[in-house]
Write a protein that holds these residues in place. Structure first.
Motif, PDB file in Angstrom:
ATOM      1  N   CYS A   1       3.517   1.315   6.782  1.00  0.00           N
ATOM      2  CA  CYS A   1       3.653   1.792   5.393  1.00  0.00           C
ATOM      3  C   CYS A   1       2.286   1.827   4.704  1.00  0.00           C
ATOM      4  N   GLN A   2       1.461   0.843   4.999  1.00  0.00           N
ATOM      5  CA  GLN A   2       0.116   0.833   4.398  1.00  0.00           C
ATOM      6  C   GLN A   2      -0.674   2.063   4.857  1.00  0.00           C
ATOM      7  N   LEU A   3      -0.498   2.418   6.149  1.00  0.00           N
ATOM      8  CA  LEU A   3      -1.218   3.600   6.656  1.00  0.00           C
ATOM      9  C   LEU A   3      -0.828   4.853   5.878  1.00  0.00           C
TER      10      LEU A   3
ATOM     11  N   ALA B   1      -9.715  -5.962   2.921  1.00  0.00           N
ATOM     12  CA  ALA B   1      -8.448  -6.535   3.401  1.00  0.00           C
ATOM     13  C   ALA B   1      -8.718  -7.493   4.556  1.00  0.00           C
ATOM     14  N   CYS B   2      -7.650  -8.099   5.060  1.00  0.00           N
ATOM     15  CA  CYS B   2      -7.740  -9.027   6.196  1.00  0.00           C
ATOM     16  C   CYS B   2      -6.760  -8.583   7.291  1.00  0.00           C
ATOM     17  N   GLY B   3      -7.056  -8.982   8.511  1.00  0.00           N
ATOM     18  CA  GLY B   3      -6.120  -8.793   9.629  1.00  0.00           C
ATOM     19  C   GLY B   3      -5.741  -7.336   9.820  1.00  0.00           C
ATOM     20  N   SER B   4      -4.455  -7.108  10.018  1.00  0.00           N
ATOM     21  CA  SER B   4      -3.987  -5.737  10.271  1.00  0.00           C
ATOM     22  C   SER B   4      -4.240  -4.833   9.073  1.00  0.00           C
ATOM     23  N   ALA B   5      -4.176  -5.404   7.880  1.00  0.00           N
ATOM     24  CA  ALA B   5      -4.420  -4.590   6.687  1.00  0.00           C
ATOM     25  C   ALA B   5      -5.863  -4.061   6.701  1.00  0.00           C
ATOM     26  N   TYR B   6      -6.766  -4.852   7.268  1.00  0.00           N
ATOM     27  CA  TYR B   6      -8.149  -4.385   7.428  1.00  0.00           C
ATOM     28  C   TYR B   6      -8.181  -3.206   8.408  1.00  0.00           C
TER      29      TYR B   6
ATOM     30  N   VAL C   1      -7.640  -2.912  -2.406  1.00  0.00           N
ATOM     31  CA  VAL C   1      -7.298  -4.064  -1.569  1.00  0.00           C
ATOM     32  C   VAL C   1      -5.934  -3.789  -0.947  1.00  0.00           C
ATOM     33  N   ILE C   2      -5.831  -4.086   0.328  1.00  0.00           N
ATOM     34  CA  ILE C   2      -4.565  -3.829   1.037  1.00  0.00           C
ATOM     35  C   ILE C   2      -3.995  -5.168   1.479  1.00  0.00           C
ATOM     36  N   SER C   3      -2.733  -5.409   1.144  1.00  0.00           N
ATOM     37  CA  SER C   3      -2.135  -6.692   1.518  1.00  0.00           C
ATOM     38  C   SER C   3      -0.614  -6.599   1.520  1.00  0.00           C
ATOM     39  N   GLN C   4      -0.020  -6.973   2.614  1.00  0.00           N
ATOM     40  CA  GLN C   4       1.443  -7.028   2.681  1.00  0.00           C
ATOM     41  C   GLN C   4       1.962  -8.062   1.692  1.00  0.00           C
ATOM     42  N   SER C   5       1.472  -9.284   1.843  1.00  0.00           N
ATOM     43  CA  SER C   5       2.012 -10.399   1.044  1.00  0.00           C
ATOM     44  C   SER C   5       1.558 -10.350  -0.398  1.00  0.00           C
ATOM     45  N   GLY C   6       0.374  -9.769  -0.620  1.00  0.00           N
ATOM     46  CA  GLY C   6      -0.204  -9.800  -1.966  1.00  0.00           C
ATOM     47  C   GLY C   6      -0.714 -11.184  -2.329  1.00  0.00           C
ATOM     48  N   GLU C   7      -0.809 -12.071  -1.339  1.00  0.00           N
ATOM     49  CA  GLU C   7      -1.208 -13.452  -1.623  1.00  0.00           C
ATOM     50  C   GLU C   7      -2.362 -13.927  -0.748  1.00  0.00           C
ATOM     51  N   THR C   8      -2.829 -13.123   0.176  1.00  0.00           N
ATOM     52  CA  THR C   8      -3.890 -13.583   1.081  1.00  0.00           C
ATOM     53  C   THR C   8      -5.092 -14.054   0.259  1.00  0.00           C
ATOM     54  N   ALA C   9      -5.492 -15.309   0.495  1.00  0.00           N
ATOM     55  CA  ALA C   9      -6.485 -15.945  -0.378  1.00  0.00           C
ATOM     56  C   ALA C   9      -7.784 -15.141  -0.446  1.00  0.00           C
ATOM     57  N   ASP C  10      -8.276 -14.691   0.709  1.00  0.00           N
ATOM     58  CA  ASP C  10      -9.558 -13.976   0.710  1.00  0.00           C
ATOM     59  C   ASP C  10      -9.438 -12.621   0.017  1.00  0.00           C
ATOM     60  N   THR C  11      -8.327 -11.957   0.224  1.00  0.00           N
ATOM     61  CA  THR C  11      -8.152 -10.628  -0.393  1.00  0.00           C
ATOM     62  C   THR C  11      -8.038 -10.770  -1.910  1.00  0.00           C
ATOM     63  N   LEU C  12      -7.320 -11.802  -2.318  1.00  0.00           N
ATOM     64  CA  LEU C  12      -7.172 -12.053  -3.757  1.00  0.00           C
ATOM     65  C   LEU C  12      -8.536 -12.377  -4.378  1.00  0.00           C
TER      66      LEU C  12
ATOM     67  N   LEU D   1      -0.368 -19.480  14.091  1.00  0.00           N
ATOM     68  CA  LEU D   1      -0.506 -18.439  13.063  1.00  0.00           C
ATOM     69  C   LEU D   1       0.489 -18.653  11.930  1.00  0.00           C
ATOM     70  N   ALA D   2       0.227 -18.004  10.836  1.00  0.00           N
ATOM     71  CA  ALA D   2       1.192 -17.951   9.736  1.00  0.00           C
ATOM     72  C   ALA D   2       1.104 -16.559   9.147  1.00  0.00           C
ATOM     73  N   LYS D   3       2.153 -16.113   8.561  1.00  0.00           N
ATOM     74  CA  LYS D   3       2.168 -14.740   8.071  1.00  0.00           C
ATOM     75  C   LYS D   3       1.353 -14.572   6.809  1.00  0.00           C
ATOM     76  N   SER D   4       1.505 -15.541   5.928  1.00  0.00           N
ATOM     77  CA  SER D   4       0.844 -15.396   4.643  1.00  0.00           C
ATOM     78  C   SER D   4      -0.275 -16.434   4.593  1.00  0.00           C
TER      79      SER D   4
ATOM     80  N   SER E   1       8.595 -11.223  10.705  1.00  0.00           N
ATOM     81  CA  SER E   1       7.811 -11.510  11.903  1.00  0.00           C
ATOM     82  C   SER E   1       6.344 -11.693  11.514  1.00  0.00           C
ATOM     83  N   VAL E   2       5.718 -12.697  12.095  1.00  0.00           N
ATOM     84  CA  VAL E   2       4.320 -12.968  11.737  1.00  0.00           C
ATOM     85  C   VAL E   2       3.447 -11.760  12.058  1.00  0.00           C
ATOM     86  N   ALA E   3       3.657 -11.163  13.221  1.00  0.00           N
ATOM     87  CA  ALA E   3       2.869  -9.978  13.585  1.00  0.00           C
ATOM     88  C   ALA E   3       3.418  -8.773  12.816  1.00  0.00           C
ATOM     89  N   THR E   4       2.593  -8.200  11.989  1.00  0.00           N
ATOM     90  CA  THR E   4       3.072  -7.095  11.139  1.00  0.00           C
ATOM     91  C   THR E   4       3.268  -5.814  11.943  1.00  0.00           C
ATOM     92  N   THR E   5       4.275  -5.064  11.605  1.00  0.00           N
ATOM     93  CA  THR E   5       4.472  -3.733  12.196  1.00  0.00           C
ATOM     94  C   THR E   5       4.824  -2.743  11.081  1.00  0.00           C
TER      95      THR E   5
HETATM   96  C1  G6P Z   1      -1.918 -12.656   8.625  1.00  0.00           C
HETATM   97  C2  G6P Z   1      -0.775 -11.850   9.197  1.00  0.00           C
HETATM   98  C3  G6P Z   1      -1.222 -10.432   9.474  1.00  0.00           C
HETATM   99  C4  G6P Z   1      -1.776  -9.793   8.212  1.00  0.00           C
HETATM  100  C5  G6P Z   1      -2.877 -10.645   7.585  1.00  0.00           C
HETATM  101  C6  G6P Z   1      -3.212 -10.163   6.190  1.00  0.00           C
HETATM  102  O1  G6P Z   1      -2.913 -12.830   9.575  1.00  0.00           O
HETATM  103  O2  G6P Z   1      -0.295 -12.443  10.388  1.00  0.00           O
HETATM  104  O3  G6P Z   1      -0.125  -9.681   9.934  1.00  0.00           O
HETATM  105  O4  G6P Z   1      -2.285  -8.526   8.515  1.00  0.00           O
HETATM  106  O5  G6P Z   1      -2.453 -12.005   7.467  1.00  0.00           O
HETATM  107  O6  G6P Z   1      -2.081 -10.398   5.392  1.00  0.00           O
HETATM  108  P1  G6P Z   1      -1.686  -9.564   4.111  1.00  0.00           P
HETATM  109  O7  G6P Z   1      -0.450 -10.227   3.610  1.00  0.00           O
HETATM  110  O8  G6P Z   1      -2.837  -9.686   3.161  1.00  0.00           O
HETATM  111  O9  G6P Z   1      -1.462  -8.157   4.540  1.00  0.00           O
END
Ligand code: G6P
Length: 612
Positions: free
Chosen positions: A410-412, A303-308, A349-360, A605-608, A401-405
């Protein structure tokens, strides 16, 4: 990154576009633009540097721009600085083709040079202008059919993109195409919408189509036709979105981040309830059977970011409850490693958006190696949700919000439930322990609620951190994983330099940075490791650090060591991260607003993150 909206119907397009873009600003906010037209009349393009509100002011909230068909864009700059010239929409010189784009066209330089040789010139530094002019070139060279021209351009361009295109000769149509960047199409009562994400159109419709990779769509009023890359018509199912429209609004809160922090008890509960029934975890929706779980002997969490950070925490839980080998990898590293994956493994793979390029890309790499994959995903129908073999949907609802909470939380819990189910399926814990752990997981929502009630204490302490320039988060085991998340939250929205360290690593370098007044935030919830972390706290305190501690009520008395202690309710230490993270989220939020920053849209920053 970047948000796209398109509309064709009987209403005025500009207000719909601006409203939709306002829901997508989390995807980018350095410039914005719209292109609107009415039937055969000339298309008006308005674009400007800055956040969407600049564009809204220029157009009197869209009222000054007439027309019932249009496309809009909010940008996160990749090629070319944020400026009005580089803002979208981009147009061919004669206005034949006008488009907005999300993603990156990797071979844009090569295509640009070819087009220059054919007589095209370029106003902007963007890759988008290259795509526009390439489509224009094929349109004029061949059949003058939009779908065919777009398809030809798609074959030539490499990278990821979602494109929305208008052709001068087809005033009542909008064309869309995508590859590896998200885009959905919505239909309702004679109106058609296209957007990068659901919240942009949720107010108008819940009936959506997911356009696939390398597919093209033609939107007309209330009607959409899909094509494959050979320009042949294809059928797509209509899907109903279950999110309610209010969940994408601030609902009385000053910021989305605060609203989303406060939604956590509910969405954690929803996520638990989605798989727990009558005191047992059921993975029928996830479609992972006990037999499959018994057969797996290695887990990779990618995963990336907080999902990591979720992955780092869940690794400890899986290791504690099962004999599985677990590795946690950053998707951006995993995808380029020359790793031979264990054939009996599961890649999660853990991803909020399901679209993060590296995770995909990491997911695809695992699939290419024939490895079973599971996505923990929030956005229904997203690329990762569609491509993973199994999906565990978190029910966080739209996170703006860009910063995930809330998605993080929920992922945890999804990770805990997965760990628990692995342990049960593999007979590694007895029924009694299983029940006790599940009961503890069930208490998380109500305990999070209790922590939120105590927010004013955290707010008070946050006010003391406004002028701080450096901070460190320390902890051991799961506390270290939570510290990583706390540190990321603080730095991304308050711009305070912050690092997370495994407390045992302090002596290997970072302690040299501790001086009078440096802030150190210790997470101390893991019984077996408490004394060790307290020793590290004392070490930094004696070198001048100011200490904040997050710890479990009634277990450790840290008031003598820390200048501010935040207590969270008792719970099995395996799940304490879900509680300890809450004061850290609140702390970051209050520091950011105390400093007067735009907490929902932190700079750069950007969320997705749909580019590498
Ligand atoms: C961005 C968001 C983070 C998120 C990360 C991974 O950096 O600002 O909040 O954790 O992407 O995104 P994903 O959608 O894959 O969980």
């Amino acid at each position: 990154m970047c948000g796209i909206v398109g509309y064709i119907g009987s209403n005025q397009a500009a207000p719909v576009l601006l409203d939709g873009l306002s829901k997508l600003e989390y995807r980018g906010y350095d410039s914005a633009g719209i292109a609107v037209r009415d039937g055969g009349s000339a298309t008006e393009i308005i674009k400007e540097k800055g956040k969407l509100r600049v564009l809204a002011e220029m157009t009197d909230n869209g009222k000054a721009v007439k027309g019932t068909c249009g496309i809009g864009h909010t940008r996160w700059a990749t090629h070319g600085e944020p400026s009005a010239v580089n803002a979208h929409p981009h147009s061919s010189d004669d206005g034949n083709v006008i488009a907005v784009h999300n993603g990156i066209i990797e071979n844009f330089q090569e295509q640009r040079e070819k087009l220059i040789k054919k007589g095209y010139s370029f106003k902007s530094q963007t890759d988008t202008e290259v795509a526009v002019k390439l489509i224009d070139y094929y349109y004029k060279k061949y059949s003058q059919l939009p779908v065919e021209a777009i398809a030809r351009a798609m074959v030539r361009i490499r990278g990821s993109y979602a494109l929305c295109v208008m052709f001068k000769d087809y005033p009542d149509q909008i064309f869309c195409a995508r590859k590896d960047s998200p885009m959905i199409i919505g239909i309702q009562n004679g109106e058609s919408y296209v957007a990068s994400d659901v919240p942009a159109i949720l107010k108008y419709t819940r009936n959506v189509y997911y356009i696939g990779n390398m597919e093209i769509a033609k939107l007309e009023r209330g009607n959409v036709t899909f094509y494959n890359i050979d320009s042949e018509e294809i059928e797509k199912p209509l899907t109903e979105i279950k999110w309610d429209a209010e969940s994408a609004e601030k609902g009385g809160y000053e910021h989305f981040m605060l609203k989303e922090i406060f939604e956590q008890p509910k969405v954690i509960r929803d996520t638990i309830n989605s798989v727990v029934n009558n005191g047992t975890v059921h993975f029928s929706e996830v479609q992972l059977t006990d037999e499959e779980m018994q057969d797996i002997n290695q887990v990779y969490i990618v995963a990336c970011g907080s999902a990591y950070h979720v992955g780092v925490a869940v690794q400890y839980v899986i290791e504690e409850l099962t004999s599985l080998q677990v590795r946690v990898e950053l998707a951006s590293e995993f995808r380029y490693r020359k790793m031979t994956l264990n054939p009996k493994s599961l890649v999660i793979v853990i991803s909020q958006s399901g679209e993060t390029a590296d995770t995909l890309a990491a997911l695809r790499e695992a699939k290419d190696q024939g490895i079973k994959t599971l996505g923990i995903v929030n956005v229904v129908g997203s690329s990762i949700a569609r491509e993973a073999d199994n999906v565990f949907y978190t029910l966080a609802g739209p996170e703006i919000s860009v910063a995930t909470t809330k998605a993080y939380s929920c992922q945890l819990v999804a990770g805990y439930l997965l760990a628990l189910q692995f342990a049960k399926a593999r007979n590694e814990i007895d029924d009694e322990k299983y029940q006790a752990l599940l009961e503890d997981i069930n208490t998380i929502p109500e305990k999070v609620d209790r922590i939120l009630e105590d927010r004013e204490r955290v707010q008070w302490y946050a006010s003391k951190l406004i002028n701080v320039s450096d901070s460190f988060f320390i902890g051991r085991g799961i506390d270290y994983a939570i510290g990583m998340e706390g540190s990321l939250k603080l730095k991304e929205i308050s711009y305070i330099h912050s690092e997370a360290y495994a407390a045992g690593e302090l002596k290997h370098g970072p302690i040299s940075l501790i001086e009078e007044g440096t802030i150190v935030i210790a997470v101390v919830t893991q019984d077996a490791l408490t004394e060790k972390t307290i020793s590290n706290m004392v070490e930094v305190k004696s070198r001048g650090a100011k200490l904040m501690a997050v710890t479990t009520t009634g277990k450790y008395f840290l008031e003598d060591t820390a200048e501010f202690t935040c207590y969270v309710p008792k719970i099995n230490p395996l799940f304490a991260g879900s509680l300890a993270v809450i004061p850290l989220q609140l702390l970051s939020y209050y520091v950011s607003i105390g400093k007067g920053f735009d907490v929902d849209k932190p700079r750069n920053l950007a969320k997705s993150v749909t580019v590498e």
